[in-house]
Design a protein around this motif. Structure first.
Motif, short mmCIF file in Angstrom:
data_model
loop_
_atom_site.label_atom_id
_atom_site.label_comp_id
_atom_site.label_asym_id
_atom_site.label_seq_id
_atom_site.Cartn_x
_atom_site.Cartn_y
_atom_site.Cartn_z
N ARG A 38 76.95 92.61 25.10
CA ARG A 38 78.12 93.47 25.17
C ARG A 38 78.74 93.62 23.80
NH1 ARG A 38 83.09 93.55 24.21
NH2 ARG A 38 83.03 91.37 23.66
N PHE A 39 78.87 92.51 23.08
CA PHE A 39 79.46 92.56 21.74
C PHE A 39 78.60 93.40 20.81
CE2 PHE A 39 79.89 90.67 17.45
CZ PHE A 39 81.20 91.08 17.21
N SER A 40 77.29 93.22 20.86
CA SER A 40 76.39 93.99 20.02
C SER A 40 76.50 95.48 20.32
CB SER A 40 74.95 93.51 20.24
OG SER A 40 74.06 94.27 19.47
N TRP A 41 76.55 95.83 21.58
CA TRP A 41 76.71 97.22 22.01
C TRP A 41 78.03 97.80 21.48
CZ3 TRP A 41 80.65 98.54 25.49
CH2 TRP A 41 80.65 99.87 25.93
N TRP A 42 79.10 97.01 21.61
CA TRP A 42 80.42 97.44 21.16
C TRP A 42 80.44 97.67 19.65
CZ3 TRP A 42 84.10 94.46 18.28
CH2 TRP A 42 85.35 95.06 18.15
N MET A 43 79.93 96.72 18.87
CA MET A 43 79.91 96.84 17.42
C MET A 43 79.05 98.03 16.98
SD MET A 43 81.70 94.62 15.61
CE MET A 43 80.88 94.31 14.07
#
Length: 87
Positions: A38-43
């Motif tokens: 999720r964090f990777s997608w967001w960044m």
């Protein structure tokens, strides 16, 4: 983190005969993996330009970056995710 969970699960299993940690290992590890995804997608969505993005998407991206620069809470969240989520 995966090895932390597995190590403690194996200790409990072999020292105390408690298999709960091994039984729950996959679910616990996968929950962290999905948070990292999720964090990777967001960044990625926030920091990269995409040729097929419409104006609405670009405005959301600009707004997300502006919020990040203006919010201490958002910055803490980014830092926590970037360096690794707590146990």
């Amino acid at each position: 983190m995966d090895i932390h969970y597995l190590y403690h699960a194996m200790l409990a299993h072999y020292r105390e005969g408690d298999s709960a940690g091994l039984d729950n290992y996959s679910g616990k590890a996968l929950a962290r993996v999905w948070k990292a995804q999720r964090f990777s997608w967001w960044m990625t969505g926030m920091l990269h330009s995409f040729p097929d993005a419409i104006e609405y998407d670009r405005k959301l991206q600009d707004t997300e970056l502006a919020y990040l620069f203006s919010s201490e809470a958002a910055q803490r969240s980014l830092a926590e995710n970037y360096v690794g989520l707590p146990f």
